[in-house]
Design a protein around this motif. Structure first.
Motif, PDB file in Angstrom:
ATOM      1  N   TRP A   7       6.160  -9.423 -25.476  1.00 23.31           N
ATOM      2  CA  TRP A   7       5.758  -8.100 -24.978  1.00 23.31           C
ATOM      3  C   TRP A   7       4.730  -7.555 -25.940  1.00 23.31           C
ATOM      4  CZ3 TRP A   7       6.749  -2.997 -26.927  1.00 23.31           C
ATOM      5  CH2 TRP A   7       6.598  -1.955 -26.009  1.00 23.31           C
ATOM      6  N   PHE A  12       4.102  -7.855 -20.411  1.00 23.00           N
ATOM      7  CA  PHE A  12       4.779  -9.126 -20.711  1.00 23.00           C
ATOM      8  C   PHE A  12       3.751 -10.246 -20.543  1.00 23.00           C
ATOM      9  CE2 PHE A  12       8.145  -6.210 -19.653  1.00 23.00           C
ATOM     10  CZ  PHE A  12       9.062  -6.469 -20.651  1.00 23.00           C
ATOM     11  N   SER A  76      13.725  -0.866 -24.130  1.00 22.30           N
ATOM     12  CA  SER A  76      13.775  -1.513 -22.805  1.00 22.30           C
ATOM     13  C   SER A  76      13.104  -2.878 -22.850  1.00 22.30           C
ATOM     14  CB  SER A  76      13.048  -0.686 -21.742  1.00 22.30           C
ATOM     15  OG  SER A  76      13.480   0.626 -21.792  1.00 22.30           O
ATOM     16  N   ALA A  77      11.990  -2.959 -23.611  1.00 20.02           N
ATOM     17  CA  ALA A  77      11.256  -4.228 -23.679  1.00 20.02           C
ATOM     18  C   ALA A  77      12.116  -5.333 -24.288  1.00 20.02           C
ATOM     19  CB  ALA A  77       9.977  -4.048 -24.492  1.00 20.02           C
ATOM     20  N   LEU A  79      15.345  -5.704 -24.115  1.00 17.92           N
ATOM     21  CA  LEU A  79      16.352  -6.172 -23.152  1.00 17.92           C
ATOM     22  C   LEU A  79      15.697  -6.966 -22.024  1.00 17.92           C
ATOM     23  CD1 LEU A  79      18.624  -3.000 -23.125  1.00 17.92           C
ATOM     24  CD2 LEU A  79      18.970  -5.133 -24.386  1.00 17.92           C
ATOM     25  N   GLU A  80      14.558  -6.446 -21.532  1.00 15.33           N
ATOM     26  CA  GLU A  80      13.897  -7.162 -20.432  1.00 15.33           C
ATOM     27  C   GLU A  80      13.343  -8.517 -20.888  1.00 15.33           C
ATOM     28  OE1 GLU A  80      11.429  -5.190 -17.587  1.00 15.33           O
ATOM     29  OE2 GLU A  80      10.933  -7.183 -16.758  1.00 15.33           O
ATOM     30  N   SER A  83      15.968 -11.104 -21.003  1.00 11.53           N
ATOM     31  CA  SER A  83      16.345 -11.556 -19.683  1.00 11.53           C
ATOM     32  C   SER A  83      15.246 -12.419 -19.063  1.00 11.53           C
ATOM     33  CB  SER A  83      16.789 -10.320 -18.908  1.00 11.53           C
ATOM     34  OG  SER A  83      16.222 -10.196 -17.724  1.00 11.53           O
ATOM     35  N   ARG A  84      13.962 -12.030 -19.241  1.00  8.19           N
ATOM     36  CA  ARG A  84      12.857 -12.874 -18.746  1.00  8.19           C
ATOM     37  C   ARG A  84      12.854 -14.244 -19.408  1.00  8.19           C
ATOM     38  NH1 ARG A  84       7.549 -10.398 -16.899  1.00  8.19           N
ATOM     39  NH2 ARG A  84       8.167  -8.399 -16.043  1.00  8.19           N
ATOM     40  N   ALA A 292      22.441  -7.557 -19.593  1.00 10.18           N
ATOM     41  CA  ALA A 292      22.424  -7.325 -18.136  1.00 10.18           C
ATOM     42  C   ALA A 292      23.300  -6.131 -17.799  1.00 10.18           C
ATOM     43  CB  ALA A 292      22.922  -8.557 -17.418  1.00 10.18           C
TER      44      ALA A 292
END
Ligand code: PMP
Length: 292
Positions: A7, A12, A76-77, A79-80, A83-84, A292
């Protein structure tokens, strides 16, 4: 690495697409702040250990350079990105640093760039360290005093750790131990120091040491007392261990020619810490942020 995403300033990107200019201020002067955070596998899916506390320390570091960035976006980045990248365990490296365009030392005209990388985990003192302990040598390089460089995760401050680590590894030790001019123990290059005496656990306290999040966790787990500590007290301890996000809880088997065993209290705390980070200790659920 190629398939990993990172990120950078809100986007992303594939790791090999993320590029920066050669004139970034942070690259020349270390004008940045970073964190080292870990994500662990738990029964309820991957969880980040003390994410809010790590990012709060990063904001504190940024403030010393009058740098501001959107910490909620970074939260947030993280966590995302996990997951990505479909990572169940990872080392997480957020970074905020001053960008390019001007190489003077007044940082006011500069923009701030922000990035997060999530990397597959490799133990920083080596996997073997958790079993047989790590070795340390007292560093001749002194710790940056807090009066000159606040003990926060400012990028440039780590040159001090690197110089100390180089001299320790040249002598064949794993780690360098910072001790001040008065003989008081400070910390290692990337870990805080604890010791055990007659069954009691003590956390070494020093104004020039980073307020480690693992240290804080282990103080709570062990009911340890934080105390300023002279080197002679440390050498007289029954057990010595170090703590850090990357190292976790690792016994110290030797400080120069003084040998310690990796003792039972260290082993017990290392196991208790693993229970916490892997979500097996329901009393410490508040330290976990599930992906998640
Ligand atoms: N001291 C220093 C100098 C460090 O870089 C680290 C690693 N962040 C630590 C101590 C341990 O801190 P934490 O437990 O927050 O990772």
């Amino acid at each position: 690495m190629k398939d990993l995403q990172m990120w950078y300033n809100g986007e992303f990107l594939n790791a090999d697409q993320a590029q920066v200019s050669l004139l970034e201020h942070g690259l020349h002067y270390g004008t940045g702040v970073f964190e080292g955070i870990r994500c662990y596998e738990t029964d309820k899916g991957p969880a980040v250990f003390r994410l809010g506390d790590h990012l709060a320390r990063m904001v504190e570091g940024a403030k010393t350079m009058e740098m501001s960035f959107d910490v909620h976006a970074m939260h947030s980045a993280v966590l995302e990105l996990l997951s990505r990248n479909k990572m169940t365990s990872a080392y997480i490296r957020p970074l905020a640093y001053f960008g390019g365009g001007y190489l003077g030392l007044d940082v006011h005209p500069l923009n701030v760039n922000v990035a997060v990388a999530t990397l597959p985990w490799k133990s920083h003192l080596g996997d073997a360290a958790s079993m047989k302990g790590t070795t340390m040598s007292v560093s001749k390089v002194r710790r940056n005093p807090a009066s000159a460089m606040p003990p926060l995760k400012l990028c440039g401050g780590y040159v001090n750790s690197i110089l100390a680590k180089l001299s320790a590894t040249r002598k064949g030790f794993d780690e360098a131990l910072f001790v001040d001019d008065d003989g008081r123990v400070c910390e290692a290059t990337g870990e805080n120091v604890f010791y055990v005496k007659n069954g009691d656990v003590f956390a070494v306290e020093h104004p020039d040491a980073l307020a480690g999040i693992t240290r804080n966790s282990v103080i709570e787990l062990a009911g340890a007392q934080a105390v300023p500590t002279y080197m002679e007290t440390l050498l007289d301890a029954d057990e010595v261990f170090v703590t850090g996000t990357s190292a976790e809880v690792v016994g110290v088997s030797a400080i120069d020619d003084h040998e310690f065993g990796v003792g039972p209290v260290t082993r017990e705390l290392a196991a208790a810490y693993q229970d916490v980070v892997h979500g097996r200790d329901s009393r410490k659920e508040r330290w976990l942020t599930y992906v998640a």
